[in-house]
Design an enzyme around this catalytic site. Structure first.
Site, short mmCIF file in Angstrom:
data_model
loop_
_atom_site.label_atom_id
_atom_site.label_comp_id
_atom_site.label_asym_id
_atom_site.label_seq_id
_atom_site.Cartn_x
_atom_site.Cartn_y
_atom_site.Cartn_z
N CYS A 123 0.82 -1.22 0.00
CA CYS A 123 0.00 0.00 0.00
C CYS A 123 0.85 1.26 0.00
CB CYS A 123 -0.93 0.01 1.20
SG CYS A 123 -2.05 -1.38 1.22
N HIS A 271 -2.31 7.00 4.64
CA HIS A 271 -2.94 5.89 3.94
C HIS A 271 -4.20 5.48 4.72
CE1 HIS A 271 -3.84 2.12 2.18
NE2 HIS A 271 -3.28 1.39 3.12
N ASN A 301 -10.16 0.62 2.47
CA ASN A 301 -8.73 0.72 2.16
C ASN A 301 -8.55 0.46 0.66
OD1 ASN A 301 -6.01 0.21 1.77
ND2 ASN A 301 -5.77 -1.06 3.61
N1 ACO Z 1 -16.68 -9.41 11.64
C1 ACO Z 1 -16.87 -9.95 12.86
N2 ACO Z 1 -15.90 -10.54 13.56
C2 ACO Z 1 -14.67 -10.58 13.01
C3 ACO Z 1 -14.40 -10.04 11.76
C4 ACO Z 1 -15.45 -9.42 11.07
N3 ACO Z 1 -15.30 -8.85 9.85
N4 ACO Z 1 -13.08 -10.22 11.47
C5 ACO Z 1 -12.56 -10.87 12.53
N5 ACO Z 1 -13.53 -11.11 13.45
C6 ACO Z 1 -13.42 -11.78 14.73
C7 ACO Z 1 -12.26 -12.74 14.81
O1 ACO Z 1 -12.59 -13.98 14.23
C8 ACO Z 1 -12.03 -12.83 16.29
O2 ACO Z 1 -12.97 -13.70 16.81
P1 ACO Z 1 -12.55 -14.72 18.01
O3 ACO Z 1 -12.19 -13.83 19.14
O4 ACO Z 1 -13.80 -15.51 18.21
O5 ACO Z 1 -11.40 -15.51 17.47
C9 ACO Z 1 -12.38 -11.43 16.78
O6 ACO Z 1 -13.15 -10.82 15.74
C10 ACO Z 1 -11.17 -10.60 17.06
O7 ACO Z 1 -10.29 -10.73 15.95
P2 ACO Z 1 -8.98 -9.90 15.85
O8 ACO Z 1 -8.29 -10.17 14.55
O9 ACO Z 1 -8.20 -10.06 17.11
O10 ACO Z 1 -9.62 -8.44 15.83
P3 ACO Z 1 -8.91 -7.07 16.01
O11 ACO Z 1 -9.49 -6.34 17.14
O12 ACO Z 1 -7.43 -7.20 15.92
O13 ACO Z 1 -9.39 -6.31 14.68
C11 ACO Z 1 -8.57 -5.74 12.50
C12 ACO Z 1 -9.11 -6.85 13.40
C13 ACO Z 1 -9.65 -4.68 12.32
C14 ACO Z 1 -8.24 -6.35 11.16
C15 ACO Z 1 -7.32 -5.13 13.19
O14 ACO Z 1 -6.40 -6.14 13.50
C16 ACO Z 1 -6.63 -4.13 12.33
O15 ACO Z 1 -7.09 -3.02 12.18
N6 ACO Z 1 -5.50 -4.49 11.71
C17 ACO Z 1 -4.89 -3.68 10.70
C18 ACO Z 1 -5.41 -4.16 9.40
C19 ACO Z 1 -5.12 -3.24 8.26
O16 ACO Z 1 -5.39 -2.07 8.32
N7 ACO Z 1 -4.56 -3.84 7.18
C20 ACO Z 1 -4.24 -3.18 6.02
C21 ACO Z 1 -3.10 -2.17 6.24
S1 ACO Z 1 -1.79 -2.36 5.19
C22 ACO Z 1 -2.44 -2.20 3.77
O17 ACO Z 1 -3.12 -1.22 3.56
C23 ACO Z 1 -2.25 -3.25 2.75
#
Ligand code: ACO
Length: 355
Positions: A123, A271, A301
């Site tokens: 990205c 970003h 994103n």
């Molecule tokens: N809907 C509902 N529940 C979900 C979803 C969803 N879409 N996705 C994951 N979950 C669940 C998981 O399965 C997990 O359940 P469990 O506890 O029963 O196992 C729970 O939610 C928590 O999952 P985590 O992955 O720990 O959630 P987290 O609070 O870390 O949030 C997120 C996930 C939003 C992806 C976060 O980690 C984040 O913001 N990461 C950065 C991601 C990003 O921005 N990537 C791109 C940047 S780089 C680029 O642009 C290429």
């Protein structure tokens, strides 16, 4: 702020001389996703800030979106396509592994005198491509370079994986990088110009965010298709931790290189990965949210398209004025990151306004 700016970019002064973007018409809301995936509007909004995203028509590829954005940027610059010396496309969802997506963009835009290549830096690709364009124009290798961030990420997403499918959207944005016109080259505030970059990479994090198969490391096979390895895979928690710390560090570095501080910044354009990352990072950086541009609630994103999409909208909303100090910040797969500091002064309008 007052006094001379210490441009870290050597050579002739360069600026963004044209800007444009393109978004597909189809809107996919969180509710639409909740109807097909085990997710909810509340979860997506609370964890990411995203409410909806755009999705390209079936058959439309990244170059199709990029061509539309590039044409808009060319028209904004007032240049004719044959004045462009190089077209660089930044993308994580290229039309094909080979040839470069940029070749089709250049051809369809009528850039008959231009070379063309793609940049792959996750990205961060747009900021990397912008740095290459700025360096080439500053050095006199080209007079005008077209930089296009174009994505149809919906084609490389695993629509059965709720942890990634809800985060991304399709779109394109483009800029034309040109020398600062002599008419506005006062050397002080209002000249417009790209001041400097801070680029970085940490390959130890390559598996945190990747499309595992389809390249020479893991060639396409029935097994890779079956294992869904041609889709994006991400360790969200690790990306989050990386992004929050790298934004403040890299933004601080480019400001220091240019002899400026965060209080000088008029608009910060990060970003658009995730609102929670942005909120945490700007707290670390010490910049007030009033000076931060976000539109990810509408588009998700869009990877390499996100920064030029923000610039186009910010300008249309009157949030980018000539002479404003603008800080761009990209981060993503690689892991990679890139910050760019520039003084806004874009397109023919910039010259006309200052007489
Ligand atoms: N809907 C509902 N529940 C979900 C979803 C969803 N879409 N996705 C994951 N979950 C669940 C998981 O399965 C997990 O359940 P469990 O506890 O029963 O196992 C729970 O939610 C928590 O999952 P985590 O992955 O720990 O959630 P987290 O609070 O870390 O949030 C997120 C996930 C939003 C992806 C976060 O980690 C984040 O913001 N990461 C950065 C991601 C990003 O921005 N990537 C791109 C940047 S780089 C680029 O642009 C290429």
């Amino acid at each position: 702020m007052s006094g001379p700016r210490l441009a870290s970019l050597a050579g002739r002064p360069v600026t963004i001389g044209g800007l444009g973007s393109y978004l597909p018409g189809r809107v996919l809301t969180n509710e639409d996703l909740a109807a097909v995936l085990n997710t909810s509007d509340a979860w997506i909004t609370q964890r990411t800030g995203i409410k909806q995203r755009r999705v390209a028509e079936s058959g439309a590829s990244s170059s199709d979106l990029g061509i539309a954005a590039a044409r808009a940027a060319l028209s904004d610059s007032g240049l004719s396509p044959d004045e462009i010396g190089l077209v660089i496309t930044a993308t994580i969802s290229p039309d094909r592994i080979m040839p470069a997506t940029a070749s089709r963009v250049a051809y369809e835009c009528g850039c008959t005198n231009a070379g063309a290549c793609d940049v792959s830096a996750g990205c961060t690709g747009f900021v990397y491509a912008l740095s290459m364009a700025a360096g080439m124009v500053a050095a006199g290798l080209h007079d005008h370079v077209l930089v296009v961030g174009a994505e149809v990420i919906s084609r490389v997403l695993d629509w059965e994986d709720r942890s990634t499918a809800v985060l991304f959207g399709d779109g394109a944005g483009a800029v034309v990088v040109s020398p600062v016109p002599e008419a506005v080259m006062t050397g002080g505030r209002g000249s417009g110009g790209i001041l400097g970059f801070d680029l970085g990479s940490d390959g130890s994090g390559e598996e945190i965010l990747m499309i595992p198969a389809g390249g020479s490391r893991l060639p396409a096979s029935c097994a890779t298709v079956e294992a869904r390895q041609h889709y994006m895979q991400m360790n969200g928690r690790e990306v989050y931790k990386f992004a929050v710390q790298v934004v403040a560090r890299s933004a601080g570095r480019v400001l220091e290189k240019c002899g400026l501080s965060v209080s000088d910044v008029d608009l910060f354009v990060p970003h658009q990965a995730n609102l929670r990352i942005i909120e945490k990072a700007i707290k670390k950086l010490g910049i007030h949210e009033d000076r931060v541009y976000t539109n990810l609630e509408k588009y998700g994103n869009t990877s390499c398209a996100s920064i030029p999409l923000c610039l186009t909208e910010a300008r249309a909303e009157g949030r980018l004025k000539n002479g404003d100090l603008v800080l761009l910040m990209g981060f993503g797969a690689g892991l990679s990151w890139g910050a760019c500091l520039l003084e806004w002064g874009c397109g023919r309008g910039a010259v006309d306004e200052r007489g």
